[in-house]
Design a protein around this motif. Structure first.
Motif, PDB file in Angstrom:
ATOM      1  N   GLU A  51     -23.468  28.973   8.760  1.00  0.00           N
ATOM      2  CA  GLU A  51     -22.323  28.368   9.434  1.00  0.00           C
ATOM      3  C   GLU A  51     -21.364  29.456   9.931  1.00  0.00           C
ATOM      4  O   GLU A  51     -20.868  29.405  11.055  1.00  0.00           O
ATOM      5  CB  GLU A  51     -21.612  27.414   8.469  1.00  0.00           C
ATOM      6  CG  GLU A  51     -20.512  26.610   9.091  1.00  0.00           C
ATOM      7  CD  GLU A  51     -19.895  25.606   8.114  1.00  0.00           C
ATOM      8  OE1 GLU A  51     -18.850  25.053   8.476  1.00  0.00           O
ATOM      9  OE2 GLU A  51     -20.440  25.392   7.018  1.00  0.00           O
ATOM     10  N   MET A  52     -21.122  30.461   9.102  1.00  0.00           N
ATOM     11  CA  MET A  52     -20.255  31.575   9.486  1.00  0.00           C
ATOM     12  C   MET A  52     -20.867  32.355  10.642  1.00  0.00           C
ATOM     13  O   MET A  52     -20.165  32.718  11.594  1.00  0.00           O
ATOM     14  CB  MET A  52     -20.035  32.488   8.280  1.00  0.00           C
ATOM     15  CG  MET A  52     -19.189  33.680   8.588  1.00  0.00           C
ATOM     16  SD  MET A  52     -17.498  33.198   8.857  1.00  0.00           S
ATOM     17  CE  MET A  52     -16.661  34.541   8.111  1.00  0.00           C
ATOM     18  N   ASP A  53     -22.176  32.605  10.582  1.00  0.00           N
ATOM     19  CA  ASP A  53     -22.859  33.326  11.665  1.00  0.00           C
ATOM     20  C   ASP A  53     -22.730  32.577  12.987  1.00  0.00           C
ATOM     21  O   ASP A  53     -22.486  33.179  14.028  1.00  0.00           O
ATOM     22  CB  ASP A  53     -24.338  33.542  11.321  1.00  0.00           C
ATOM     23  CG  ASP A  53     -24.545  34.570  10.218  1.00  0.00           C
ATOM     24  OD1 ASP A  53     -23.593  35.328   9.915  1.00  0.00           O
ATOM     25  OD2 ASP A  53     -25.645  34.598   9.655  1.00  0.00           O
ATOM     26  N   ARG A  54     -22.922  31.244  12.950  1.00  0.00           N
ATOM     27  CA  ARG A  54     -22.794  30.440  14.184  1.00  0.00           C
ATOM     28  C   ARG A  54     -21.373  30.523  14.739  1.00  0.00           C
ATOM     29  O   ARG A  54     -21.167  30.665  15.944  1.00  0.00           O
ATOM     30  CB  ARG A  54     -23.177  28.983  13.910  1.00  0.00           C
ATOM     31  CG  ARG A  54     -24.669  28.734  13.843  1.00  0.00           C
ATOM     32  CD  ARG A  54     -24.996  27.242  13.830  1.00  0.00           C
ATOM     33  NE  ARG A  54     -24.463  26.529  12.685  1.00  0.00           N
ATOM     34  CZ  ARG A  54     -25.070  26.399  11.518  1.00  0.00           C
ATOM     35  NH1 ARG A  54     -26.271  26.913  11.341  1.00  0.00           N
ATOM     36  NH2 ARG A  54     -24.513  25.723  10.534  1.00  0.00           N
ATOM     37  N   ALA A  58     -20.332  32.144  18.298  1.00  0.00           N
ATOM     38  CA  ALA A  58     -19.591  31.379  19.313  1.00  0.00           C
ATOM     39  C   ALA A  58     -18.318  32.117  19.703  1.00  0.00           C
ATOM     40  O   ALA A  58     -17.980  32.198  20.890  1.00  0.00           O
ATOM     41  CB  ALA A  58     -19.266  29.979  18.787  1.00  0.00           C
ATOM     42  N   LEU A  59     -17.611  32.677  18.733  1.00  0.00           N
ATOM     43  CA  LEU A  59     -16.402  33.438  19.016  1.00  0.00           C
ATOM     44  C   LEU A  59     -16.739  34.656  19.875  1.00  0.00           C
ATOM     45  O   LEU A  59     -16.076  34.916  20.885  1.00  0.00           O
ATOM     46  CB  LEU A  59     -15.735  33.886  17.709  1.00  0.00           C
ATOM     47  CG  LEU A  59     -14.543  34.849  17.868  1.00  0.00           C
ATOM     48  CD1 LEU A  59     -13.397  34.151  18.593  1.00  0.00           C
ATOM     49  CD2 LEU A  59     -14.112  35.357  16.501  1.00  0.00           C
ATOM     50  N   GLY A  60     -17.767  35.385  19.477  1.00  0.00           N
ATOM     51  CA  GLY A  60     -18.162  36.577  20.225  1.00  0.00           C
ATOM     52  C   GLY A  60     -18.554  36.256  21.658  1.00  0.00           C
ATOM     53  O   GLY A  60     -18.163  36.957  22.595  1.00  0.00           O
ATOM     54  N   GLU A  61     -19.327  35.184  21.837  1.00  0.00           N
ATOM     55  CA  GLU A  61     -19.729  34.793  23.188  1.00  0.00           C
ATOM     56  C   GLU A  61     -18.516  34.399  24.017  1.00  0.00           C
ATOM     57  O   GLU A  61     -18.412  34.757  25.194  1.00  0.00           O
ATOM     58  CB  GLU A  61     -20.734  33.645  23.136  1.00  0.00           C
ATOM     59  CG  GLU A  61     -22.103  34.078  22.662  1.00  0.00           C
ATOM     60  CD  GLU A  61     -23.079  32.920  22.513  1.00  0.00           C
ATOM     61  OE1 GLU A  61     -22.688  31.745  22.687  1.00  0.00           O
ATOM     62  OE2 GLU A  61     -24.247  33.202  22.200  1.00  0.00           O
ATOM     63  N   SER A  62     -17.593  33.690  23.408  1.00  0.00           N
ATOM     64  CA  SER A  62     -16.389  33.265  24.114  1.00  0.00           C
ATOM     65  C   SER A  62     -15.546  34.470  24.528  1.00  0.00           C
ATOM     66  O   SER A  62     -15.098  34.559  25.674  1.00  0.00           O
ATOM     67  CB  SER A  62     -15.575  32.327  23.221  1.00  0.00           C
ATOM     68  OG  SER A  62     -14.394  31.944  23.864  1.00  0.00           O
ATOM     69  N   VAL A  63     -15.348  35.401  23.611  1.00  0.00           N
ATOM     70  CA  VAL A  63     -14.571  36.605  23.920  1.00  0.00           C
ATOM     71  C   VAL A  63     -15.284  37.418  24.993  1.00  0.00           C
ATOM     72  O   VAL A  63     -14.644  37.905  25.937  1.00  0.00           O
ATOM     73  CB  VAL A  63     -14.330  37.443  22.646  1.00  0.00           C
ATOM     74  CG1 VAL A  63     -13.750  38.808  22.984  1.00  0.00           C
ATOM     75  CG2 VAL A  63     -13.414  36.698  21.684  1.00  0.00           C
ATOM     76  N   PHE A  64     -16.597  37.557  24.888  1.00  0.00           N
ATOM     77  CA  PHE A  64     -17.358  38.330  25.874  1.00  0.00           C
ATOM     78  C   PHE A  64     -17.206  37.721  27.270  1.00  0.00           C
ATOM     79  O   PHE A  64     -17.000  38.441  28.253  1.00  0.00           O
ATOM     80  CB  PHE A  64     -18.833  38.403  25.476  1.00  0.00           C
ATOM     81  CG  PHE A  64     -19.665  39.230  26.404  1.00  0.00           C
ATOM     82  CD1 PHE A  64     -19.506  40.605  26.448  1.00  0.00           C
ATOM     83  CD2 PHE A  64     -20.591  38.644  27.240  1.00  0.00           C
ATOM     84  CE1 PHE A  64     -20.265  41.387  27.313  1.00  0.00           C
ATOM     85  CE2 PHE A  64     -21.353  39.408  28.109  1.00  0.00           C
ATOM     86  CZ  PHE A  64     -21.194  40.777  28.140  1.00  0.00           C
ATOM     87  N   LYS A  65     -17.277  36.405  27.363  1.00  0.00           N
ATOM     88  CA  LYS A  65     -17.105  35.750  28.666  1.00  0.00           C
ATOM     89  C   LYS A  65     -15.704  35.996  29.223  1.00  0.00           C
ATOM     90  O   LYS A  65     -15.543  36.219  30.423  1.00  0.00           O
ATOM     91  CB  LYS A  65     -17.373  34.249  28.542  1.00  0.00           C
ATOM     92  CG  LYS A  65     -18.834  33.919  28.360  1.00  0.00           C
ATOM     93  CD  LYS A  65     -19.049  32.430  28.145  1.00  0.00           C
ATOM     94  CE  LYS A  65     -20.520  32.142  27.879  1.00  0.00           C
ATOM     95  NZ  LYS A  65     -20.753  30.720  27.563  1.00  0.00           N
ATOM     96  N   GLN A  66     -14.709  35.958  28.340  1.00  0.00           N
ATOM     97  CA  GLN A  66     -13.337  36.201  28.789  1.00  0.00           C
ATOM     98  C   GLN A  66     -13.158  37.650  29.250  1.00  0.00           C
ATOM     99  O   GLN A  66     -12.443  37.916  30.220  1.00  0.00           O
ATOM    100  CB  GLN A  66     -12.336  35.873  27.671  1.00  0.00           C
ATOM    101  CG  GLN A  66     -12.306  34.418  27.259  1.00  0.00           C
ATOM    102  CD  GLN A  66     -11.932  33.506  28.400  1.00  0.00           C
ATOM    103  OE1 GLN A  66     -10.993  33.752  29.136  1.00  0.00           O
ATOM    104  NE2 GLN A  66     -12.704  32.430  28.572  1.00  0.00           N
ATOM    105  N   VAL A  67     -13.818  38.582  28.580  1.00  0.00           N
ATOM    106  CA  VAL A  67     -13.768  39.994  28.984  1.00  0.00           C
ATOM    107  C   VAL A  67     -14.426  40.148  30.349  1.00  0.00           C
ATOM    108  O   VAL A  67     -13.899  40.836  31.235  1.00  0.00           O
ATOM    109  CB  VAL A  67     -14.447  40.902  27.931  1.00  0.00           C
ATOM    110  CG1 VAL A  67     -14.662  42.310  28.469  1.00  0.00           C
ATOM    111  CG2 VAL A  67     -13.611  40.943  26.657  1.00  0.00           C
ATOM    112  N   GLN A  68     -15.588  39.506  30.548  1.00  0.00           N
ATOM    113  CA  GLN A  68     -16.286  39.606  31.831  1.00  0.00           C
ATOM    114  C   GLN A  68     -15.435  39.039  32.969  1.00  0.00           C
ATOM    115  O   GLN A  68     -15.478  39.551  34.081  1.00  0.00           O
ATOM    116  CB  GLN A  68     -17.623  38.868  31.776  1.00  0.00           C
ATOM    117  CG  GLN A  68     -18.684  39.611  31.001  1.00  0.00           C
ATOM    118  CD  GLN A  68     -20.010  38.863  31.011  1.00  0.00           C
ATOM    119  OE1 GLN A  68     -20.054  37.662  30.812  1.00  0.00           O
ATOM    120  NE2 GLN A  68     -21.070  39.607  31.255  1.00  0.00           N
TER     121      GLN A  68
END
Length: 132
Positions: A51-54, A58-68
């Motif tokens: 659950e923590m990994d998911r 999700a947080l990492g993907e969201s931040v990465f998209k915002q950085v892009q």
């Protein structure tokens, strides 16, 4: 009539063996219960870790998209991580293109074979001659 001393001794040994077996069974039951508790705790721990990994993913993907998109600027210490993600993303995109090319090639081959078989029974090989 007096009890046979051999019979009394045998009966006493049987009773002792039975009591020992009962004691061992109780200990075994306690060990099984303890093992079961540990297995349940491990399963719960594994579930919580997934659950923590998911959530982190999700947080990492969201931040990465915002950085892009340029909406978030990360400190320079994150540059190696960003580059690693971008590199992995490029590799995944290249792999997806390769799969697409293979599928397209397979479709083209299937279409050629379909057209060839629909065009008649010409196999490109000279027919066999009948003997007279």
């Amino acid at each position: 009539m007096a009890a046979d001393p051999k019979q009394s001794e045998t009966l006493r040994q049987i009773q002792e063996a039975f009591q020992t077996a009962q004691s061992q069974m109780t200990q075994l039951r306690q060990q099984v219960e303890k093992h079961s508790e540990l297995a349940q705790a491990k399963a719960q721990s594994d579930f919580l870790q997934r659950e923590m990994d998911r959530a982190l993913r999700a947080l990492g993907e969201s931040v990465f998209k915002q950085v892009q998109k340029g909406r978030v600027q990360l400190p320079e210490g994150f540059n190696p991580l960003l580059k690693a993600v971008e590199h992995a993303q490029k590799k995944a995109e290249a792999h997806a293109r390769e799969i697409g090319d293979l599928l397209k090639e397979g479709e083209e081959t299937a279409q050629r074979l379909k057209e060839k078989s629909a065009g008649g029974s010409h196999s490109g090989v000279a027919p066999s001659r009948k003997k007279l």
